[in-house]
Write an enzyme that holds these catalytic residues in place. Structure first.
Site, PDB file in Angstrom:
ATOM      1  CG  HIS A  26      -1.849  -1.146   1.337  1.00 36.42           C
ATOM      2  ND1 HIS A  26      -2.336  -1.822   0.250  1.00 36.42           N
ATOM      3  CD2 HIS A  26      -2.372  -1.776   2.422  1.00 36.42           C
ATOM      4  CE1 HIS A  26      -3.130  -2.812   0.664  1.00 36.42           C
ATOM      5  NE2 HIS A  26      -3.156  -2.796   1.981  1.00 36.42           N
ATOM      6  CG  LEU A  80     -10.360  20.252  -1.818  1.00 37.04           C
ATOM      7  CD1 LEU A  80     -11.726  20.886  -1.996  1.00 37.04           C
ATOM      8  CD2 LEU A  80      -9.677  20.147  -3.174  1.00 37.04           C
TER       9      LEU A  80
HETATM   10  O1  LIG Z   1      -4.573  -4.667   3.441  1.00 35.36           O
HETATM   11  C1  LIG Z   1      -4.837  -4.361   4.583  1.00 35.36           C
HETATM   12  O2  LIG Z   1      -5.466  -3.205   4.810  1.00 35.36           O
HETATM   13  C2  LIG Z   1      -6.193  -2.987   6.001  1.00 35.36           C
HETATM   14  C3  LIG Z   1      -6.424  -1.489   6.090  1.00 35.36           C
HETATM   15  O3  LIG Z   1      -7.177  -1.061   4.997  1.00 35.36           O
HETATM   16  P1  LIG Z   1      -7.922   0.348   5.081  1.00 35.36           P
HETATM   17  O4  LIG Z   1      -8.498   0.516   3.728  1.00 35.36           O
HETATM   18  O5  LIG Z   1      -8.949   0.230   6.147  1.00 35.36           O
HETATM   19  O6  LIG Z   1      -6.910   1.374   5.418  1.00 35.36           O
HETATM   20  C4  LIG Z   1      -5.435  -3.485   7.206  1.00 35.36           C
HETATM   21  O7  LIG Z   1      -6.262  -3.403   8.357  1.00 35.36           O
HETATM   22  C5  LIG Z   1      -5.036  -4.933   6.980  1.00 35.36           C
HETATM   23  O8  LIG Z   1      -4.195  -5.350   8.049  1.00 35.36           O
HETATM   24  C6  LIG Z   1      -4.285  -5.099   5.699  1.00 35.36           C
HETATM   25  O9  LIG Z   1      -4.144  -6.491   5.407  1.00 35.36           O
END
Ligand SMILES: O=C1O[C@H](COP(=O)(O)O)[C@@H](O)[C@H](O)[C@H]1O
Ligand code: NDP
Length: 524
Positions: A283, A432
């Site tokens: 991410h 914003l």
């Molecule tokens: O991929 C994952 O993401 C979630 C958090 O996602 P979000 O969109 O709520 O920020 C995370 O809790 C999880 O551990 C992870 O595998």
């Protein structure tokens, strides 16, 4: 091989079968089915074309699956009659097939269901669309790919059912014959894609032998978030940013993910991966690419992904002294986590990009569970203004903050004259906030948007194989050292900011905190 490609010139109609593999699981009920429901409700999935099939080993009936999903769709208290009706109609589109992930029997039953649907919808030869969503642990990806390839590709069954021409009878499953008619078979695979460079490459090779790259959608749901999708527009459609977005003006960049809860029922999974594999390698790194990349030649997926790969390949090896790992107190109390686990639930690290634009600018990636707040943001801190003439108060630095969640917003922290008779300065912001600026405009869920992209054949927001490889190359040496216990996690209190060492690292990297100022999202 079958086309998974971007059918820009083909109006795709005809049957669409969406198969959720691992339909009994957590992701499926919380994210995949609700995203499909939202698409259905907005008219992107037409009841006269679509069927949704859940597949897993658990032996449950159609209705049992529907009841499991129902609770995650907006139909409870406060939902309108229309919504409740939509929920019922949507659930009727869903069927369930039970079977294992490594034997053909179950997948043949699945294919039978899909083919029956295609037949019912009078699907023209070559135009059937089959989407397989892997809401599954990656350990079963290779065998599932093999089963789909052997038993469930689009084309052949329909031809056999209809007793079509001789050509049809010898057309192999997955042949390219339907491509020009809009037909396809695509797979969507979830992260974590591998555990390190070697395992990811092995998995890529196994899947690559069965499916072409245009058929493979490696999903990273952060790429579906509204403000992540906005990054390229912001950077390349605004004159403001063009001359400023470089090492001459930017001092440091932070990309931060914070959660105010721990591993909560997912400890067993999490302990095998840790925060770097769970959040940072995918991410946050994807976000970094969009912040740092050069302008792509066009918005074509390949042009964008070419530029992202260049950024990843320019990241220099991580230095131990620029990494802080943490584990929250109480993490090992989860019975599925070993008592002596060194798995980090928190990490802060500095990535350095060796290129003309970013040489010398630290990109600080920070992610943690069980912290004092839940948010994800990008914080671009600019250098000090040279020659401070406002002696009355030390200038604070300009920051441009993009708040991904919650309360999507972007704001610029800047210094202004304090209103009044005195000539003194104060921190303020140009703000914003989406909730205020776009009142009543719903922001789609990341999964909703990305699933729609897979149906449309747009791979712009999906991770390409070489991107994935370059991403693993950055972290694998550190991950191996953590796995061997050579780099230790320090403990931190749940509900805190994380280890104090992380703040010290931030300071060493050059981040200057503005004291006495805090941005408060505006209320309506
Ligand atoms: O991929 C994952 O993401 C979630 C958090 O996602 P979000 O969109 O709520 O920020 C995370 O809790 C999880 O551990 C992870 O595998
Ligand atoms: N849950 C989440 O929030 C997120 C999950 N992901 C990823 O999505 C995928 C699915 O996640 P999630 O739904 O949480 O996973 P689950 O553990 O809930 O597994 C999904 C389904 O897969 C089957 N399954 C579980 N373990 C095994 C196994 N060892 N061998 C074969 N089948 C198994 C089970 O179905 P059955 O036994 O009925 O066949 C289960 O219902 C994973 O890759 C995960 O990393 C990504 C982002 C967020």
């Amino acid at each position: 091989m079958a086309s998974g490609g971007n059918n820009e010139n083909v109006t795709e109609t005809g049957s669409l079968s969406i198969v959720v593999l691992g339909a009994s699981g957590d992701l499926a009920k919380k994210k995949t089915f609700p995203a499909l429901f939202n698409l259905y409700r907005q008219g992107f999935l037409h009841p006269d074309e679509v069927c949704i099939l859940g597949y897993a080993r658990t032996k449950i009936s159609n209705d049992e699956l529907r009841n499991r999903i129902r609770g995650y769709l907006p139909h409870g208290k406060g939902a309108s009659n229309d919504q409740a009706e939509d929920v019922s109609k949507f659930l009727q589109l869903i069927k369930y097939v039970s079977g294992s992930y490594d034997s053909e029997e179950g997948f043949r039953s699945l294919d039978k269901e899909i083919s029956a649907h295609e037949l019912l919808k009078h699907t023209a030869v070559g135009s059937s669309r089959r989407l397989f969503y892997f809401a599954l642990p990656p350990s079963v990806y290779p065998s599932v790919c093999k089963m789909i390839k052997n038993c469930c590709m689009n084309e052949c069954m329909i031809r056999l059912h209809r007793g079509l021409d001789a050509l049809a009878l010898w057309t192999p499953r997955g042949s390219d014959i339907g491509a020009d008619r809009g037909g396809w078979t695509r797979i969507v695979v979830e992260k974590p894609f591998g555990k390190d460079l070697e395992s990811a490459e092995q998995l890529s090779t196994q899947i690559g032998e069965l499916f072409d790259e245009p058929q493979i959608y490696r999903i990273d749901h952060y790429l579906g978030k509204e403000l992540v999708q906005n990054l390229l527009v912001l950077r390349f459609a605004n004159r403001f940013f063009l001359p400023l977005w470089n090492r001459d003006n930017i001092d440091n960049v932070q990309i931060v993910f914070r959660e105010d809860f721990g591993t909560e029922g997912r400890g067993g999974y999490f302990d095998q991966y840790g925060i770097i594999r769970d959040i940072i390698q995918n991410h946050l790194l994807q976000v970094l690419c969009l912040v740092a990349m050069e302008k792509p030649v066009s918005l074509k997926p390949e042009h964008i992904r070419d530029e992202k790969v260049k950024v990843l390949q320019s990241v220099i090896p991580l230095k131990d002294e620029e990494v802080v790992l943490g584990q929250y107190d109480g993490y090992t109390e989860d019975p599925t986590v070993p008592d002596n686990s060194n798995t980090p639930t928190f990490a802060t690290m500095v990535l350095r990009i060796h290129n003309e634009r970013w040489e010398g600018v630290p990109f600080i990636l920070k992610a943690g569970k069980a912290l004092n707040s839940r948010k994800a943001e990008i914080r671009v801190q600019f250098k000090d203004v040279p020659g401070d003439i406002f002696r009355c108060q030390k200038q604070s630095r300009n920051e441009f903050v993009i708040r991904l969640q919650p309360s999507e917003a972007m704001y610029m922290k800047l210094t202004v004259k304090q209103p009044g008779l005195e000539m003194s300065t104060i921190q303020s912001e140009l703000d914003l906030s989406y909730g205020q600026r776009y009142q009543g405009v719903p922001i789609p869920e990341a999964y909703e948007r990305l699933i729609l992209d897979t149906i449309r054949g747009d791979q712009q927001h999906f991770v390409r194989r070489d991107e994935l490889k370059a991403a693993w190359e950055i972290f694998t040496p550190l991950l191996h050292r953590i796995d061997r216990g050579e780099v230790k996690s320090v403990s931190y209190k749940p509900g805190s900011r994380g280890p104090v060492e992380a703040d010290q690292l931030l300071e060493r990297a050059g981040y200057v905190q503005t004291h006495g100022y805090i941005w408060i999202p505006p209320t309506l």
